[in-house]
Design an enzyme around this catalytic site. Structure first.
Site, short mmCIF file in Angstrom:
data_model
loop_
_atom_site.label_atom_id
_atom_site.label_comp_id
_atom_site.label_asym_id
_atom_site.label_seq_id
_atom_site.Cartn_x
_atom_site.Cartn_y
_atom_site.Cartn_z
N GLU A 492 39.63 -25.33 -80.22
CA GLU A 492 38.11 -25.05 -81.26
C GLU A 492 37.17 -26.46 -80.78
OE1 GLU A 492 41.56 -28.61 -81.84
OE2 GLU A 492 41.53 -26.35 -81.09
N HIS A 526 42.22 -20.83 -88.90
CA HIS A 526 42.59 -22.29 -87.77
C HIS A 526 41.54 -22.75 -87.16
CE1 HIS A 526 46.06 -24.61 -86.74
NE2 HIS A 526 45.01 -25.15 -85.39
N GLU A 527 40.63 -22.58 -86.08
CA GLU A 527 39.98 -22.89 -85.77
C GLU A 527 38.37 -23.02 -86.61
OE1 GLU A 527 41.61 -24.02 -83.16
OE2 GLU A 527 42.79 -21.64 -82.83
N HIS A 530 39.59 -26.93 -88.17
CA HIS A 530 39.29 -27.72 -87.38
C HIS A 530 37.89 -28.16 -86.72
CE1 HIS A 530 43.54 -28.58 -85.31
NE2 HIS A 530 43.38 -27.07 -84.74
N GLU A 549 46.33 -31.25 -87.01
CA GLU A 549 47.27 -29.23 -87.42
C GLU A 549 47.60 -29.34 -88.25
OE1 GLU A 549 46.36 -27.57 -84.54
OE2 GLU A 549 45.49 -28.21 -82.60
#
Length: 1112
Positions: A492, A526-527, A530, A549
């Site tokens: 990320e 997900h990234e 972040h 996380e």
């Protein structure tokens, strides 16, 4: 950071983990980035052969050095005390053939007016590390251009003759050092090769590969704070794989100090370029000078000792030049080689700095709370592209033809590990639909068309997260980069999301299964999450990794379900819950928030507990606080801590304020009071609900749930949580209200719940599985729930149906519930059409199958399983070839189970598809991707030599790693024991052209089949020397092989065989420990059989699934 996908986690406990593409897994992150072949081995619990270069086994090697400094290197010396070191670390100077041996771990170098005089070297700790001060005779220019400017110094590649290098003397050793050695070496040197002119002494900093030193303070002293870095790098990616670099850091003094300490690792710092000056606008008249340096390679500290004290508030500019290498193993700056579409070898440069690898890229304050701004300049060849966190401000040609310098805009405040640089041959596609933020998707030119999915979902996901978090994406651009490396992970970087394996970003609708699409979407989401959690607000230290996380894992599922609409968020999280509850029920589990200080321990936190337990307790909070209150709290948390750092108490504080404002928590209760019991304790509770005789009230108590049952009752009762209890009742069912109706506090052993319906009506707890716990009931309430499932299971939502099955079978597994009751919960499944409850049953029944397969009960168990699954199989019309493609995406597991049970229609379908493939071997599409392994296995199990030999040939012809894995697993499905034995012998025979990492895959494919574990065990009994010859004599080798072969051992005869194996092979390392572990599992399985076998047999008989043979 994450890796590939949440696939089969390494098996724990007594049943196999589920398979799902719900959430990308951190499997590689747990061990640090590695290759996809290592990922494949780890997913299947595979050890690494000795000759594999992916996870090399060098720990057993011994190293020797010369015992004294050559007399010609000095004219006068004092007595030297020698020390031992092991294992080796030898570092090459970039661009030369010279190497520097490791010598000490903590060294002070006193500088004098004469560059050729060493006055004192003091060794405080000795390991495999070095400080080498070298006097080159004749500097040799690098064969590639380098940049010289007012802030950088040309660093030539130099040759260091052995006779002109001063090192410590070291004694020869054949055993690793296990204790700290305190040694003082005093060497007075009046001349060092007088004919050698002094020039640019080099400080070589080499990280230890291992250390047995006790833990101590690994954190930098908080006397300095970095404000801004100017970094220049020139990687010679197409040359000698070295990097010329310079670093200048603007910093402020926080406390009086006469030292400047920062991190540096795996580099050579040019002493004469180290400068300390007053920052711009600061007076420098009374600035002390540098008198000496200390290198502590255990903590990777590089300290400059000053002649005077620095006052708080003073700003300084500290700069130096350094040389490092692109040969770092997937950390720091490193190079990657690959073949392009024309077969031409190419190179690229990239970075991977999490968690403590920025110090390998440039000297820095490499801790997450020491944020600073960054200005990066990169010298590159003009036919390549450089990408970093910020946009390029300008590009300037260099004097050397074919080279340019890119200067990037200054970054916002961020930790060192978020800095990213990519230099490669890539093209990009601009995505303009987001409007304000330019988005670019990068890949090799020939693969850009396969990034269409990322181009589509990136702006939509970014917009959704901005809306949900009520905060705009803070950077001026966003890049998604697909790199052709074999590292199966993504990262990320702020403003640049790097997918180190192209497959993480590529999707072809016509060729790839839905799983691939879901994986790509999950990983990018997900990234993107972040960019706020981890980047904008960074955990103060890795102890709070879960804040980064856990939230990224939660938000990725939230974004995925909002964009795809099916399955819904509750079902996605319920599936995740069943996976993580098993991992967290092991005695070896750990709290979400686990203090760590030693860098070697940080990677252990990158595991399912931080990611998925973290995400699930966030999910639980969103329900007991209410969604609106939860969002208000995290939005205020982000606004307060943006561009700063945070600990979990910061989050608790903002959520408490929101909860008190909205009235979702009493004023005398805080989120910290509740949630500390979930983040600071290991495991989770099982809630036992016991209703009164008339049913109108219930006693509820909690205790820790453990799968192996090894912990004493008093220990179980030591753990207590604040548990949000949700429940509903038969006469007024409400499955929408997931806010806690009552709490069990961590100070209460039990509570009483009044006002329940009478004893003829059920109650059910943990609505929609929003709580992180299991539920057990008294027998009467279980019977009422079972009756409702059989009458109309749709009264309960899918999540609660799956939860009841999972809870009941796991409770039965550990003796908390009779299998008579647990199996009755599953009876309704013949009417079930949803995937999640059926899948829950599948994976829980695997343990029963392993325990029963070699007993008279197995026939009745098989009949029962068929009675549950065949109705669904028929309703879905999977036996119709035309329906396979449409249905297999959701019900591939059903096809596998029925084929394993030899259901005629399923077997016919599989053998027909396999036959079609045999007719057209190049047409892989003739077998749908998600049932391919099942088709291969079934056809080989029901076929003959022709089918087996065909798959064996295809293994060698295939260039697809996943397809090779499918074939190897299927080859172990043959029902002929002699073929299984021959398969094992062939795989472990030297000279067979089998990939080294696949040898264990062959063993596992045989041992995992109920008819094959005895063949695998016989192989170990007779061929253990062959195994150790190929895989080494390490403890993990014995543990993995024995666990695989003996997982279903459940008789006293099995125990005798294990004892014989241990006696016969105890000379091999790890065998005794692994054998004892296998015997412990076997004792547990024997106890399970003694406790449950008769109950299961009677239940099957009483329900029409006879296990008795008829007597004629």
């Amino acid at each position: 950071m994450l890796a590939f996908k949440r696939s089969d986690w390494p098996a724990k406990g007594v049943r196999t983990h589920r398979y799902s593409v719900l959430v990308p897994l951190l499997l590689l992150v747990v061990i640090g980035p590695s290759s996809t072949s290592a990922l494949r081995r780890l997913k299947n619990g595979l050890p690494t052969p000795l000759h594999s270069n992916t996870l090399g086994s060098l720990d057993n090697l011994k190293w020797r050095t010369s015992s004294s400094i050559s007399s010609k290197d000095r004219t006068e010396s004092t007595t030297t005390t020698t020390t031992t070191i092991s294992p080796p670390t030898t570092t090459s100077v970039p661009g030369t053939n010279s190497t520097s041996p490791p010598i000490s771990e903590f060294t002070t170098w006193e500088t004098t007016n004469s560059a050729s005089t060493l006055t004192e070297i003091t060794t405080l700790r000795t390991t495999d590390s070095a400080l080498v001060i070298s006097k080159p005779t004749t500097p040799a220019k690098a064969n590639l251009p380098s940049l010289t400017s007012d802030t950088t110094t040309n660093l030539p590649m130099t040759t260091f003759p052995e006779s002109t290098t001063t090192t410590k003397s070291l004694s020869q050793s054949t055993t690793p050092q296990s204790t700290t050695t305190l040694t003082t070496i005093r060497t007075t040197t009046t001349a060092l090769e007088e004919h050698t002119p002094p020039l640019n002494p080099i400080i070589t900093i080499i990280s230890p590969s291992s250390t047995n030193q006790p833990d101590f303070n690994y954190l930098l002293p908080r006397v300095m704070k970095p404000l801004h870095y100017d970094i220049y790098v020139q990687p010679f990616i197409n040359g000698n794989y070295s990097i010329n670099g310079s670093m200048a850091v603007d910093m402020v003094v926080l406390q009086p100090t006469s030292n400047i300490t920062l991190h540096a690792s795996n580099m050579k710092i040019t002493k004469d370029t180290i400068k300390l000056a007053a920052a711009e606008g600061e007076a420098g008249d009374d600035l002390p000078s540098i008198k000496s340096f200390t290198v502590d390679t255990t903590r990777q500290f590089f300290t400059a000792h000053l002649t005077g004290e620095l006052r708080p508030g003073r700003r300084l500019l500290y700069s130096m030049n350094y040389i490092s290498s692109l040969h770092n193993h997937q950390s720091g700056f490193f190079g990657v080689q690959y073949l392009d579409s024309n077969g031409t070898q190419r190179h690229l440069v990239t970075t991977l700095l999490q968690a403590t690898h920025a110090r390998k890229a440039f000297p820095c304050f490499d801790e997450p709370d020491l944020k600073a701004t960054f200005k990066l300049r990169v010298a590159r060849q003009s036919n390549m592209t450089a990408i970093s966190n910020m946009p390029i401000r300008r590009t300037v040609p260099m004097e050397e033809e074919g080279w340019v310098v890119d200067e990037f805009d200054t970054s916002p405040l961020m930790p060192t590990y978020l800095l990213v640089l990519v230099i490669a041959h890539l093209d990009y596609v601009s995505v303009t639909s987001h409007g304000r933020v330019p988005i670019r998707v990068w890949a090799r030119p020939e693969l850009l068309h396969k990034t269409a999915l990322v181009q589509q979902v990136a702006p939509v996901t970014l917009s959704y997260l901005e809306q949900y978090l009520n905060m705009s994406y803070p950077l001026p651009k966003l890049d998604f980069v697909a790199l052709p490396s074999d590292i199966g992970t993504a990262f990320e970087g702020w403003g640049i999301i790097v997918n180190y394996n192209e497959e993480l970003m590529l999707f072809s609708p016509d060729a790839d299964p839905k799983d691939q699409r879901d994986m790509v979407v999950h990983i990018q989401a997900h990234e993107l999450a972040h960019q706020w959690f981890g980047n904008l607000v960074t955990p103060s230290w890795w102890t709070d990794l879960w804040l980064s996380e856990g939230f990224a894992s939660y938000l990725q599922v939230l974004a995925f379900t909002k964009m795809n609409r099916s399955p819904n968020m509750l079902e996605e999280m319920a599936e995740l819950l069943q996976d993580i509850l098993q991992s967290d029920s092991e005695p070896s589990s750990h709290p979400i928030r686990l203090p760590v200080y030693n860098p070697r321990d940080i990677w252990a936190l990158f595991n399912p507990i931080s990611y998925y337990k973290g995400s699930y307790i966030i999910h639980m909070m969103s329900h007991f606080l209410s969604e609106n209150t939860f969002r208000k709290g995290i939005i205020n948390f982000l606004k307060d801590r943006k561009y700063k750092n945070a600990e979990q108490d910061d989050l608790w504080r903002h959520l408490t304020v929101a909860a008190h404002q909205d009235g979702t928590l009493p004023w005398d209760v805080t989120v910290k009071t509740i949630m500390d019991t979930w983040t600071l304790q290991t495991g989770y509770p099982v809630i036992k609900v016991v209703r009164s005789p008339d049913g109108t009230s219930a006693t509820v108590h909690q205790e820790r749930f453990l799968l192996d049952g090894s912990e004493k009752l008093t220990d179980r009762n030591f753990y207590k949580w604040w548990v949000p209890l949700t429940y509903t009742r038969q006469d007024n069912p409400d499955f929408n209200n997931t806010k806690a109706k009552v709490w069990i506090r961590n100070t209460e052993s039990q509570i009483m719940i009044p006002s329940l319906p009478d004893k003829h009506q059920w109650v059910i707890f943990n609505i929609q599985s929003t709580g992180y716990y299991r539920v057990n009931y008294d027998l009467g309430n279980w019977k009422l729930l079972i009756k409702q499932l059989l009458t109309d299971h749709r009264v309960f939502p899918v999540t609660n149906r799956a939860q009841m099955i999972d809870d009941a079978l796991d409770l039965a597994l550990v003796g908390k519930l009779s299998y008579k009751t647990a199996l009755s919960v599953t009876e309704y499944l013949r009417n079930e059409t949803e995937r999640l409850p059926v899948q829950s049953c599948f994976h829980n029944m695997e343990h029963l199958e392993k325990m029963l397969w070699n007993t008279p009960v197995y026939g009745g168990f098989k009949k029962y399983m068929l009675s549950l699954l065949v109705p669904l199989y028929s309703a879905l019309k999977i036996h119709n070839d035309q329906q396979v493609e449409a249905v297999q995406k959701e019900h591939a597991d059903l096809v596998k189970r029925l084929c394993d049970l030899n259901h005629p229609d399923c077997v016919h379908l599989a053998t027909s598809l396999y036959s079609q493939w045999m007719q057209e071997p190049k047409n892989l599409k003739s077998v749908p991707q998600q049932i391919r392994e099942t088709v291969y296995c079934t056809a080989i199990a029901h076929g003959g030599e022709e089918e087996w030999q065909f798959a064996w040939r295809q293994y060698f012809l295939s260039n697809d790693d996943d397809h090779k894995d499918q074939l190897l697993k299927a080859l172990g499905c043959t029902k002929d024991s002699w073929v299984k034995a021959g398969y094992l012998n062939l795989a472990f025979t030297p000279g067979v052209k089998l990939r080294s990492q696949d040898m264990f895959q062959v063993f596992s494919s045989v041992a995992s089949k109920v008819q094959g574990h005895h063949v695998a065990w016989d192989f170990l009994l007779n061929r253990w020397n062959n195994v150790t010859a190929l895989f080494g004599n390490g403890e993990n080798v014995a543990e993995i092989f024995l666990k695989t072969a003996t997982e279903s051992f459940n008789t006293r005869q099995n125990l005798m065989e294990l004892k014989f194996f241990m006696r016969t092979n105890k000379k091999y390392q790890g065998v005794e420990k692994a054998s004892e572990s296998a015997m412990t599992r076997t004792y547990s399985n024997i106890a399970w059989m003694d406790r449950n076998y008769d109950d299961i047999r009677l239940w099957l008989n009483n329900n029409g699934y006879s296990t008795n043979l008829q007597v004629l």
